[in-house]
Design a protein around this motif. Structure first.
Motif, PDB file in Angstrom:
ATOM      1  N   SER A 147       0.781  -1.231  -0.005  1.00 19.26           N
ATOM      2  CA  SER A 147       0.005  -0.019  -0.109  1.00 19.26           C
ATOM      3  C   SER A 147       0.949   1.257   0.016  1.00 19.26           C
ATOM      4  CB  SER A 147      -0.996   0.030   1.221  1.00 19.26           C
ATOM      5  OG  SER A 147      -1.868  -0.996   1.119  1.00 19.26           O
ATOM      6  N   TRP A 148       0.313   2.403  -0.465  1.00 20.74           N
ATOM      7  CA  TRP A 148       1.065   3.582  -0.314  1.00 20.74           C
ATOM      8  C   TRP A 148      -0.158   4.714   0.638  1.00 20.74           C
ATOM      9  CZ3 TRP A 148       5.757   5.305  -1.917  1.00 20.74           C
ATOM     10  CH2 TRP A 148       6.009   6.392  -2.042  1.00 20.74           C
ATOM     11  N   PRO A 149      -0.319   4.599   1.977  1.00 22.68           N
ATOM     12  CA  PRO A 149      -1.364   4.686   2.692  1.00 22.68           C
ATOM     13  C   PRO A 149      -1.404   6.326   3.142  1.00 22.68           C
ATOM     14  CG  PRO A 149       0.499   3.863   4.161  1.00 22.68           C
ATOM     15  CD  PRO A 149       0.967   3.739   2.553  1.00 22.68           C
ATOM     16  N   TRP A 150      -0.213   7.108   2.799  1.00 26.25           N
ATOM     17  CA  TRP A 150      -0.423   8.520   3.097  1.00 26.25           C
ATOM     18  C   TRP A 150       0.853   9.072   2.495  1.00 26.25           C
ATOM     19  CZ3 TRP A 150      -0.641   4.841   7.933  1.00 26.25           C
ATOM     20  CH2 TRP A 150       0.531   4.589   8.207  1.00 26.25           C
ATOM     21  N   TRP A 151       0.776  10.532   2.826  1.00 28.87           N
ATOM     22  CA  TRP A 151       1.877  11.377   2.399  1.00 28.87           C
ATOM     23  C   TRP A 151       3.209  10.873   2.370  1.00 28.87           C
ATOM     24  CZ3 TRP A 151       3.413  14.768  -1.226  1.00 28.87           C
ATOM     25  CH2 TRP A 151       4.326  15.238  -0.959  1.00 28.87           C
ATOM     26  N   ARG A 152       4.233  10.684   1.215  1.00 33.44           N
ATOM     27  CA  ARG A 152       5.450  10.303   1.521  1.00 33.44           C
ATOM     28  C   ARG A 152       5.524   8.739   1.668  1.00 33.44           C
ATOM     29  NH1 ARG A 152       7.820  12.452  -1.456  1.00 33.44           N
ATOM     30  NH2 ARG A 152      10.236  12.675  -0.708  1.00 33.44           N
ATOM     31  N   GLY A 153       4.441   8.086   1.612  1.00 34.40           N
ATOM     32  CA  GLY A 153       4.455   6.509   1.900  1.00 34.40           C
ATOM     33  C   GLY A 153       4.516   5.891   3.161  1.00 34.40           C
ATOM     34  N   GLU A 154       4.352   4.562   3.153  1.00 34.07           N
ATOM     35  CA  GLU A 154       4.198   3.972   4.263  1.00 34.07           C
ATOM     36  C   GLU A 154       5.356   4.189   5.419  1.00 34.07           C
ATOM     37  OE1 GLU A 154       2.880  -0.416   6.206  1.00 34.07           O
ATOM     38  OE2 GLU A 154       3.375  -0.051   4.085  1.00 34.07           O
ATOM     39  N   SER A 155       6.636   4.557   4.977  1.00 32.02           N
ATOM     40  CA  SER A 155       7.824   4.812   5.717  1.00 32.02           C
ATOM     41  C   SER A 155       7.830   6.410   5.921  1.00 32.02           C
ATOM     42  CB  SER A 155       8.967   4.239   5.389  1.00 32.02           C
ATOM     43  OG  SER A 155       8.833   2.829   5.191  1.00 32.02           O
ATOM     44  N   ARG A 156       7.219   7.061   5.180  1.00 35.21           N
ATOM     45  CA  ARG A 156       6.808   8.756   5.140  1.00 35.21           C
ATOM     46  C   ARG A 156       8.366   9.230   5.020  1.00 35.21           C
ATOM     47  NH1 ARG A 156       2.440   8.613   9.158  1.00 35.21           N
ATOM     48  NH2 ARG A 156       2.471   6.662  10.419  1.00 35.21           N
ATOM     49  N   ASP A 157       9.068   8.693   4.145  1.00 28.36           N
ATOM     50  CA  ASP A 157      10.188   9.034   3.394  1.00 28.36           C
ATOM     51  C   ASP A 157      10.530   9.351   2.131  1.00 28.36           C
ATOM     52  OD1 ASP A 157      10.220   6.284   2.923  1.00 28.36           O
ATOM     53  OD2 ASP A 157      11.996   5.920   4.205  1.00 28.36           O
ATOM     54  N   GLY A 158       9.239   9.052   1.365  1.00 26.74           N
ATOM     55  CA  GLY A 158       9.213   9.211  -0.077  1.00 26.74           C
ATOM     56  C   GLY A 158      10.070   8.032  -1.048  1.00 26.74           C
ATOM     57  N   VAL A 159      10.233   6.997  -0.236  1.00 27.19           N
ATOM     58  CA  VAL A 159      11.369   5.741  -0.633  1.00 27.19           C
ATOM     59  C   VAL A 159      10.432   4.771  -0.904  1.00 27.19           C
ATOM     60  CG1 VAL A 159      12.779   4.337  -0.447  1.00 27.19           C
ATOM     61  CG2 VAL A 159      13.165   6.714   0.333  1.00 27.19           C
ATOM     62  N   VAL A 160      10.509   3.954  -2.212  1.00 28.49           N
ATOM     63  CA  VAL A 160       9.584   2.777  -2.531  1.00 28.49           C
ATOM     64  C   VAL A 160      10.311   1.514  -1.875  1.00 28.49           C
ATOM     65  CG1 VAL A 160       8.675   1.375  -3.978  1.00 28.49           C
ATOM     66  CG2 VAL A 160       8.943   3.769  -4.664  1.00 28.49           C
ATOM     67  N   HIS A 161       9.785   0.954  -0.694  1.00 27.94           N
ATOM     68  CA  HIS A 161      10.486  -0.144   0.219  1.00 27.94           C
ATOM     69  C   HIS A 161      10.028  -1.211  -0.462  1.00 27.94           C
ATOM     70  CE1 HIS A 161      12.830   2.567   2.728  1.00 27.94           C
ATOM     71  NE2 HIS A 161      11.551   3.334   2.871  1.00 27.94           N
ATOM     72  N   GLN A 162       9.020  -1.437  -1.252  1.00 25.97           N
ATOM     73  CA  GLN A 162       8.273  -2.566  -1.684  1.00 25.97           C
ATOM     74  C   GLN A 162       9.233  -3.142  -2.672  1.00 25.97           C
ATOM     75  OE1 GLN A 162       5.169  -0.891  -3.678  1.00 25.97           O
ATOM     76  NE2 GLN A 162       4.247   0.097  -1.590  1.00 25.97           N
ATOM     77  N   GLU A 163       8.894  -4.452  -3.133  1.00 24.43           N
ATOM     78  CA  GLU A 163       9.794  -4.916  -4.202  1.00 24.43           C
ATOM     79  C   GLU A 163       9.389  -3.995  -5.597  1.00 24.43           C
ATOM     80  OE1 GLU A 163       9.651  -9.063  -7.314  1.00 24.43           O
ATOM     81  OE2 GLU A 163       8.365  -8.850  -5.399  1.00 24.43           O
ATOM     82  N   ILE A 164      10.967  -3.781  -6.152  1.00 25.81           N
ATOM     83  CA  ILE A 164      10.953  -2.695  -7.108  1.00 25.81           C
ATOM     84  C   ILE A 164      10.678  -3.291  -8.606  1.00 25.81           C
ATOM     85  CG2 ILE A 164      12.505  -1.030  -8.310  1.00 25.81           C
ATOM     86  CD1 ILE A 164      11.786  -0.714  -5.242  1.00 25.81           C
ATOM     87  N   ALA A 165       9.640  -2.834  -9.173  1.00 30.21           N
ATOM     88  CA  ALA A 165       9.237  -3.138 -10.282  1.00 30.21           C
ATOM     89  C   ALA A 165      10.127  -2.764 -11.515  1.00 30.21           C
ATOM     90  CB  ALA A 165       7.778  -2.643 -10.731  1.00 30.21           C
TER      91      ALA A 165
END
Length: 434
Positions: A51-69
């Motif tokens: 999920s991307w649940p809020w501003w700047r993502g789940e970790s709140r840092d603007g970084v995609v921490h999921q598996e990278i497509a």
């Protein structure tokens, strides 16, 4: 999204605003809920994977921490679907499972709404008008729907200004308004854009108003105000960050000439330092026990604040300062470095620990959105609607650019291996080419 640039504000408008405020200059009444009530626990936050649940993502840092497509970035991206947006908003999308949500405001209908789309083909699922009328005064580059919503997996939380007050609402995943509460007064100078922050049982909102400002926490399940603390009577436009610094979770707020840390449990002020500016319109970043805070009116600059803890006491000191202007776009921390493409189209890179400038590169254009890090690449759109893809290195090497219809004030988000991007006219979904 964050609010667009507010430089060039006239002293005359400030004076007029002060006259209009009149009796509204009294501080906002502070609220402290009874101990037992405040300690009650709402249902746990439960987010579907990727999920991307809020501003700047789940970790709140603007970084995609999921598996990278495996996107192959080119000038011809693989567009899965696009959906026309009724109205205007600068908020970024959020994604929860098989649904993507945006806020929008329709000047003709005088509505502020939350819209739900399915992630597979972009079909609109429902539109919930959250408020009718009561539009605020805004800057020409702002919108009536600039705050990115947030979710706990059960409700979607929105924050809108209506008739000189900040209202927070909880909408369930079927589009029904569960509760709606006035968090406090708000006198607009150039509008509002601070996104809600979720912490355990609370949704926390910031209102640095052109009158008495405040920071408040409401219960996620009922909307009851658990605590509310007063802030300055100066306008600022940023979103706080929730982060663990010096071994403690805290809400970090920049703006009104200070950078501060608050206890999310009760609103107590933990520490504060002066700077970097009277007004900011972005979100601070955190690297280890260092807070990076940037601003742009009337003073330009960034500061690195080291937060230390001894027993129950926290202290903070400014350990470095930088002079470049990073006002609306939020800084991004990667590999021990701070990255930003600033308002005036300049790529900047600093050493996070020392503030030493590593690189400065002219990109061109104007920017209000913030960088998102996806694997080895950083993405950000300019205000004209061109998405820029850079290598995530100090040289800001351009990998690709592509343009889709609409202006670009919202930041790109990733969920489930797809890129979701909201422009002034459309919501887009892109995916790796098959």
């Amino acid at each position: 999204m964050m609010l667009a640039r507010f430089h060039g504000m006239l002293s005359l408008s400030i004076a007029i605003g002060a006259l209009l405020l009149g009796c509204r200059q009294e501080p906002v009444a502070e609220i402290r809920a009874p101990q037992g009530e405040a300690a009650q626990t709402a249902d746990p936050i439960s987010l579907p994977p990727e999920s991307w649940p809020w501003w700047r993502g789940e970790s709140r840092d603007g970084v995609v921490h999921q598996e990278i497509a495996d996107f192959q970035w080119t000038s011809q991206p693989n567009l899965v679907w696009s959906a026309k947006i009724q109205g205007l908003g600068h908020s970024s999308p959020i994604v929860v499972g098989d649904k993507v949500f945006i806020t929008t405001a329709d000047d003709k209908q005088e509505t502020k709404s939350l819209v739900c789309y399915e992630t597979s083909m972009g079909k609109p699922v429902w539109t919930t008008p959250v408020h009718q009328g009561g539009f605020m005064r805004t800057h020409q580059k702002n919108s009536q729907a600039s705050a990115t919503p947030a979710t706990d997996g059960q409700f979607i939380f929105t924050s809108f200004i209506v008739k000189d007050s900040l209202y927070v609402s909880a909408i369930d995943l079927k589009g029904q308004i569960v509760w709606q509460k006035e968090a406090g007064p708000f006198q607009s100078q150039h509008g509002f854009g601070s996104s809600p922050v979720i912490y355990e049982s609370y949704v926390i909102v910031l209102a640095d108003s052109n009158g008495p400002g405040f920071l408040a926490a409401l219960r996620r399940d009922t909307g009851d105000i658990v605590w509310r603390v007063g802030r300055s009577t100066e306008s600022s436009y940023g979103t706080p960050i929730l982060a663990e610094v010096a071994g403690k979770q805290q809400v970090i707020v920049a703006g009104t000439s200070q950078t501060c840390g608050y206890d999310p449990e009760n609103g107590d002020l933990l520490w504060s330092v002066n700077g970097p500016a009277k007004a900011t319109a972005n979100t601070p970043a955190v690297f280890e026990d260092l807070v990076i805070s940037t601003g742009g009116y009337p003073k330009n600059g960034s500061i690195g604040v080291r937060v230390s803890r001894s027993g129950e006491q926290e202290t903070a000191e400014i350990v470095w300062e930088a002079r470049e202007r990073i006002y609306v776009p939020s800084p991004l921390v990667h590999d021990g470095k701070i990255f930003a493409v600033n308002d005036d189209g300049v790529g900047l890179c600093y050493d996070a620990l020392t503030g030493e400038r590593i690189a400065r590169k002219r990109i061109g254009g104007n920017f209000s959105a913030s960088l998102t890090l996806h694997g080895e690449h950083m993405l950000v759109p300019d205000e004209e609607g061109t998405m820029h893809v850079f290598d995530a290195t100090p040289d800001f090497n351009s990998v690709a650019q592509f343009h889709l219809e609409g202006n670009g004030f919202a930041s790109p988000v990733f969920a489930g291996g797809k890129l979701y991007w909201r422009t002034s006219t459309h919501l887009y979904c892109l995916a790796p080419a098959s």
